[in-house]
Write a protein that holds these residues in place. Structure first.
Motif: not given
Lengths: 112, 109
Positions: A99-112
């Motif tokens: 069905g229609e998706l409701f999204f969270g605000e996102g998590s920006r992940l940087t792996v060094l």
């Protein structure tokens, strides 16, 4: 809480470390999803859950695991992070499967 | 394989009309979605089409032709706030969503 909450919003992580991205929804939606979004590519499904207690693999599941102990929570774990897992991760939910998706605000992940 | 094609970027003028196309080849079809995503934000739902024809919602309309594997999103009376990426997604026979890479729309004054 209103909608979907993700944490953390941003994280820098050393390669090889374990990381869990948290996702909580208060809409009582049955289905939940984890996507990653990379520049120039469409959203790619990592794992999904159609209802509490069940999970399934998406398009790019390797290196990730999920659990769905209850309706509200759907954490995503990177057991041993690698640089190719650098991305923006979105958790989403829907009332029913597909069905229609409701999204969270996102998590920006940087792996060094 | 499954494929969703959209233009990478489009530019339009404030107050004008723009049409963003989406073509798809998927294993079955159970509906097509359009989402809007502002830079640094989450996607938000715009429209859903499952039958052929035009669905109008304010300044935004979405069209579907299942026989042609084609949809478009029409934005009228463009405003600066419409600058965003527009994502096309098709629900396949397994009810999984297949996503296009998105069209970045730039609105100029």
């Amino acid at each position: 809480i209103a909608g979907i909450t993700q944490a953390p919003t941003s994280q820098i992580l050393a390669a090889g470390r374990r990381m869990t991205l948290r996702c909580t929804q208060d809409m009582r939606h049955n289905a939940m999803y984890w996507y990653r979004q990379d520049l120039g590519l469409g959203l790619r499904l990592i794992h999904y859950s159609n209802t509490a207690g069940t999970t399934g693999k998406g398009e790019v599941p390797d290196g990730y695991s999920v659990s769905r102990a209850n309706t509200d929570d759907f954490p995503l774990t990177l057991a041993s992070a690698v640089p190719s897992q650098t991305s923006v991760y979105f958790c989403a939910s829907s009332r029913g499967e597909g069905g229609e998706l409701f999204f969270g605000e996102g998590s920006r992940l940087t792996v060094l | 394989g499954q494929n969703i094609d959209q233009p990478t970027e489009m530019t339009a003028t404030e107050g004008a009309i723009v049409q963003i196309n989406c073509t798809y080849q998927t294993s079955g079809f159970n509906g097509l979605f359009w989402y809007q995503q502002h830079a640094g934000e989450a996607p938000t739902f715009l429209s859903y089409n499952v039958l052929d024809g035009l669905e109008e919602k304010g300044r935004f309309s979405s069209f579907l032709s299942r026989s042609k594997g084609y949809s478009y999103l029409l934005l009228k009376e463009l405003q600066m706030k419409d600058s965003a990426s527009y994502l096309c997604a098709v629900r396949d026979s397994n009810y999984q969503l297949i996503w296009g890479a998105g069209t970045k729309l730039i609105i100029k004054p």
